[in-house]
Design a protein around this motif. Structure first.
Motif, PDB file in Angstrom:
ATOM      1  N   ASP A 261       0.811  -1.210   0.000  1.00 49.63           N
ATOM      2  CA  ASP A 261       0.000   0.000   0.000  1.00 49.63           C
ATOM      3  C   ASP A 261       0.846   1.262   0.000  1.00 49.63           C
ATOM      4  O   ASP A 261       0.368   2.356   0.238  1.00 49.63           O
ATOM      5  CB  ASP A 261      -0.950   0.029   1.197  1.00 49.63           C
ATOM      6  CG  ASP A 261      -0.220   0.021   2.537  1.00 49.63           C
ATOM      7  OD1 ASP A 261       1.002  -0.216   2.534  1.00 49.63           O
ATOM      8  OD2 ASP A 261      -0.876   0.242   3.568  1.00 49.63           O
ATOM      9  N   THR A 262       2.149   1.115  -0.272  1.00 48.50           N
ATOM     10  CA  THR A 262       3.006   2.289  -0.358  1.00 48.50           C
ATOM     11  C   THR A 262       2.542   3.179  -1.501  1.00 48.50           C
ATOM     12  O   THR A 262       2.254   2.720  -2.587  1.00 48.50           O
ATOM     13  CB  THR A 262       4.471   1.884  -0.611  1.00 48.50           C
ATOM     14  OG1 THR A 262       4.917   1.092   0.481  1.00 48.50           O
ATOM     15  CG2 THR A 262       5.371   3.104  -0.722  1.00 48.50           C
ATOM     16  N   ASP A 263       2.462   4.461  -1.244  1.00 45.51           N
ATOM     17  CA  ASP A 263       2.109   5.411  -2.293  1.00 45.51           C
ATOM     18  C   ASP A 263       3.057   6.592  -2.227  1.00 45.51           C
ATOM     19  O   ASP A 263       4.080   6.545  -1.564  1.00 45.51           O
ATOM     20  CB  ASP A 263       0.639   5.858  -2.176  1.00 45.51           C
ATOM     21  CG  ASP A 263       0.328   6.471  -0.811  1.00 45.51           C
ATOM     22  OD1 ASP A 263       1.248   7.033  -0.188  1.00 45.51           O
ATOM     23  OD2 ASP A 263      -0.838   6.393  -0.387  1.00 45.51           O
ATOM     24  N   ARG A 264       2.737   7.674  -2.913  1.00 45.44           N
ATOM     25  CA  ARG A 264       3.646   8.816  -2.976  1.00 45.44           C
ATOM     26  C   ARG A 264       3.647   9.639  -1.703  1.00 45.44           C
ATOM     27  O   ARG A 264       4.434  10.560  -1.551  1.00 45.44           O
ATOM     28  CB  ARG A 264       3.268   9.725  -4.154  1.00 45.44           C
ATOM     29  CG  ARG A 264       3.330   9.060  -5.505  1.00 45.44           C
ATOM     30  CD  ARG A 264       4.684   8.485  -5.810  1.00 45.44           C
ATOM     31  NE  ARG A 264       5.704   9.503  -5.931  1.00 45.44           N
ATOM     32  CZ  ARG A 264       6.986   9.240  -6.139  1.00 45.44           C
ATOM     33  NH1 ARG A 264       7.389   8.000  -6.253  1.00 45.44           N
ATOM     34  NH2 ARG A 264       7.859  10.209  -6.241  1.00 45.44           N
ATOM     35  N   SER A 265       2.725   9.396  -0.771  1.00 46.48           N
ATOM     36  CA  SER A 265       2.630  10.255   0.402  1.00 46.48           C
ATOM     37  C   SER A 265       2.943   9.530   1.702  1.00 46.48           C
ATOM     38  O   SER A 265       2.819  10.113   2.766  1.00 46.48           O
ATOM     39  CB  SER A 265       1.210  10.848   0.492  1.00 46.48           C
ATOM     40  OG  SER A 265       0.253   9.812   0.603  1.00 46.48           O
ATOM     41  N   GLY A 266       3.324   8.279   1.665  1.00 49.84           N
ATOM     42  CA  GLY A 266       3.621   7.585   2.911  1.00 49.84           C
ATOM     43  C   GLY A 266       4.307   6.268   2.667  1.00 49.84           C
ATOM     44  O   GLY A 266       4.531   5.861   1.544  1.00 49.84           O
ATOM     45  N   GLY A 267       4.641   5.574   3.741  1.00 51.22           N
ATOM     46  CA  GLY A 267       5.345   4.314   3.618  1.00 51.22           C
ATOM     47  C   GLY A 267       4.563   3.154   4.188  1.00 51.22           C
ATOM     48  O   GLY A 267       5.147   2.197   4.690  1.00 51.22           O
TER      49      GLY A 267
ATOM     50  N   ASP B 296       2.461   0.106  12.069  1.00 53.08           N
ATOM     51  CA  ASP B 296       2.188  -1.098  12.849  1.00 53.08           C
ATOM     52  C   ASP B 296       2.132  -2.328  11.958  1.00 53.08           C
ATOM     53  O   ASP B 296       2.642  -3.398  12.318  1.00 53.08           O
ATOM     54  CB  ASP B 296       0.893  -0.930  13.642  1.00 53.08           C
ATOM     55  CG  ASP B 296      -0.300  -0.551  12.781  1.00 53.08           C
ATOM     56  OD1 ASP B 296      -0.088  -0.089  11.631  1.00 53.08           O
ATOM     57  OD2 ASP B 296      -1.439  -0.706  13.241  1.00 53.08           O
ATOM     58  N   GLN B 297       1.538  -2.187  10.770  1.00 54.90           N
ATOM     59  CA  GLN B 297       1.471  -3.315   9.842  1.00 54.90           C
ATOM     60  C   GLN B 297       2.840  -3.640   9.258  1.00 54.90           C
ATOM     61  O   GLN B 297       3.189  -4.805   9.061  1.00 54.90           O
ATOM     62  CB  GLN B 297       0.476  -3.019   8.728  1.00 54.90           C
ATOM     63  CG  GLN B 297      -0.963  -2.931   9.203  1.00 54.90           C
ATOM     64  CD  GLN B 297      -1.929  -2.621   8.078  1.00 54.90           C
ATOM     65  OE1 GLN B 297      -1.516  -2.392   6.936  1.00 54.90           O
ATOM     66  NE2 GLN B 297      -3.208  -2.601   8.393  1.00 54.90           N
ATOM     67  N   VAL B 298       3.633  -2.595   8.970  1.00 54.12           N
ATOM     68  CA  VAL B 298       4.987  -2.817   8.450  1.00 54.12           C
ATOM     69  C   VAL B 298       5.802  -3.627   9.450  1.00 54.12           C
ATOM     70  O   VAL B 298       6.492  -4.596   9.083  1.00 54.12           O
ATOM     71  CB  VAL B 298       5.673  -1.469   8.149  1.00 54.12           C
ATOM     72  CG1 VAL B 298       7.164  -1.676   7.892  1.00 54.12           C
ATOM     73  CG2 VAL B 298       5.028  -0.793   6.956  1.00 54.12           C
ATOM     74  N   ILE B 299       5.722  -3.270  10.725  1.00 54.15           N
ATOM     75  CA  ILE B 299       6.484  -3.986  11.749  1.00 54.15           C
ATOM     76  C   ILE B 299       5.973  -5.419  11.891  1.00 54.15           C
ATOM     77  O   ILE B 299       6.754  -6.382  11.969  1.00 54.15           O
ATOM     78  CB  ILE B 299       6.398  -3.233  13.091  1.00 54.15           C
ATOM     79  CG1 ILE B 299       7.149  -1.900  12.975  1.00 54.15           C
ATOM     80  CG2 ILE B 299       6.980  -4.075  14.221  1.00 54.15           C
ATOM     81  CD1 ILE B 299       6.909  -0.962  14.131  1.00 54.15           C
ATOM     82  N   GLU B 300       4.659  -5.584  11.878  1.00 51.08           N
ATOM     83  CA  GLU B 300       4.074  -6.920  11.977  1.00 51.08           C
ATOM     84  C   GLU B 300       4.514  -7.809  10.814  1.00 51.08           C
ATOM     85  O   GLU B 300       4.901  -8.970  11.008  1.00 51.08           O
ATOM     86  CB  GLU B 300       2.553  -6.794  11.998  1.00 51.08           C
ATOM     87  CG  GLU B 300       1.802  -8.113  12.076  1.00 51.08           C
ATOM     88  CD  GLU B 300       0.301  -7.910  12.009  1.00 51.08           C
ATOM     89  OE1 GLU B 300      -0.390  -8.812  11.490  1.00 51.08           O
ATOM     90  OE2 GLU B 300      -0.184  -6.859  12.467  1.00 51.08           O
ATOM     91  N   HIS B 301       4.484  -7.270   9.597  1.00 51.76           N
ATOM     92  CA  HIS B 301       4.860  -8.059   8.429  1.00 51.76           C
ATOM     93  C   HIS B 301       6.368  -8.344   8.412  1.00 51.76           C
ATOM     94  O   HIS B 301       6.796  -9.429   7.991  1.00 51.76           O
ATOM     95  CB  HIS B 301       4.444  -7.335   7.157  1.00 51.76           C
ATOM     96  CG  HIS B 301       2.965  -7.205   7.003  1.00 51.76           C
ATOM     97  ND1 HIS B 301       2.376  -6.331   6.109  1.00 51.76           N
ATOM     98  CD2 HIS B 301       1.937  -7.831   7.637  1.00 51.76           C
ATOM     99  CE1 HIS B 301       1.063  -6.425   6.207  1.00 51.76           C
ATOM    100  NE2 HIS B 301       0.778  -7.332   7.120  1.00 51.76           N
TER     101      HIS B 301
END
Length: 375
Positions: free
Chosen positions: A276-282, A286-291
């Protein structure tokens, strides 16, 4: 009784003088300042925090030359020569030349493409994968080794560059504004005003703010990125290891996973780009850390995934309609307004020696290099 009229003081204004002012003491700003000081040019390099404490923070970075854009390949090769020169000057290693794994869906085609660029690449067997990257399970798909890639000692590089500048480095000195005057630029800080012939702004996410105050648009965007640092098990921390970039494993909604030795405290860094990375965020942190934890537990048995630290950073890139997520961008740009140059881009650490030379030449009177001109 006669009344006297006070006249304005003719005393000189209390400006600090310098030939070149650099705003931003990350890896790019420090590299430019290093070149200029070695040429005997008067320079001041300012940073709102500690040198290398923002986007350039962290213990290590991946050094590679496997790029899609031939301009970036040229820049990476030029930088590799520069890193060797820096190591000779510093008297210590700044890069661990252990190589880097690349895993992609169309491995045969990618190997052929990279070999056609005269890069030293080859497939590695599962047994060699275990030897070169013992923290990771062998992949079930082909793995490409870029032999001349490596891992940059980022923290050591920043410390060495900062030390070479001496009093020219002004840490914890935010630049509040830039004002163009006839023949010079005024650089305003909290406690002094500096007068410079030219100014280079290489301040990461702060660059658009400073440019906007001068009516200049720098099309840079940023995203917040998290990676996790895990202890290595057993005696693995003492062994040299390759880094890896996996663009083929999309479990847990991941587009791209990478890992590399942190080169401090026996740690190994793992990061990813979520779908779900787009031009305005990463992505959602919490989901990034979980994954990241899930992938590390499934694929990296040589790491102690029960213990980890979070390392968050900002990743900048240039906004362009042909680009997708920020990690895909390979663009660099200089926007010039009079005697002020605004430099923008992302993923810059590996290119630092080459960018230092190019940008130093530019502020000393050369034209903006063709590859840095706005498209």
């Amino acid at each position: 009784m006669s009344q006297s009229t006070a006249s304005p003081s003719t005393a000189p204004l209390p400006f600090e003088e310098t030939e070149i002012a650099i705003v931003g003491a990350g890896i790019v700003g420090l590299s430019v300042a290093h070149v200029l000081t070695r040429l005997g040019i008067s320079v001041r390099c300012f940073d709102a925090g500690a040198a290398g404490g923002a986007q350039s923070a962290g213990g290590s970075r991946i050094m590679r030359a496997a790029y899609n854009d031939p301009r970036m390949l040229w820049l990476a090769r030029k930088a590799s020569t520069g890193w060797a020169r820096w190591e000779e000057e510093a008297g210590r290693p700044l890069i661990e030349r252990t190589g880097s794994f690349l895993i992609v869906s169309e491995a045969e085609a990618e190997l052929k493409r990279l070999a056609g660029l005269n890069l030293k690449v080859r497939f590695v067997s599962p047994a060699e994968q275990e030897e070169l990257l013992p923290v990771h399970r062998p992949w079930s798909r082909p793995v490409i080794l870029e032999e001349e890639a490596g891992t940059i000692r980022a923290r050591d590089s920043i410390e060495w560059l900062a030390a070479t500048l001496g009093d020219a480095l002004h840490e914890h000195t935010p630049v509040l504004g830039l004002t163009q005057r006839a023949g010079h630029v005024l650089v305003s800080t909290r406690s002094a005003i500096y007068r410079a012939r030219r100014v280079l702004v290489a301040a990461g996410m702060q660059t658009p703010m400073l440019s906007g105050a001068m009516g200049v648009r720098v099309p840079q965007v940023y995203s917040v990125h998290q990676r996790l640092l895990f202890p290595m098990t057993g005696d693995l921390a003492a062994r040299p290891m390759v880094s890896f970039r996996d663009k083929s494993d999309h479990r847990h909604g991941v587009l791209y996973t990478y890992g590399l030795p942190a080169l401090h405290d026996g740690l190994f860094a793992v990061g990813l780009e979520p779908s779900d990375t787009d031009r305005s965020g990463g992505g959602h942190p919490d989901q990034v850390i979980e994954h990241t934890l899930a992938l590390a537990a499934e694929t990296l048995p040589g790491l102690d995934t029960s213990r980890f630290t979070i390392e968050s950073c900002v990743s900048t890139s240039l906004e362009h309609p042909d680009d997708g997520a920020p990690w895909e961008s390979e663009r660099l740009e200089v926007v010039r307004r009079g005697a002020v140059d605004f430099f923008a881009g992302g993923h810059l650490f590996k290119f630092a020696p080459a960018l230092g030379e190019m940008l130093a030449g530019m502020v000393l009177g050369e034209e903006v290099p063709a590859m840095l001109r706005p498209e």
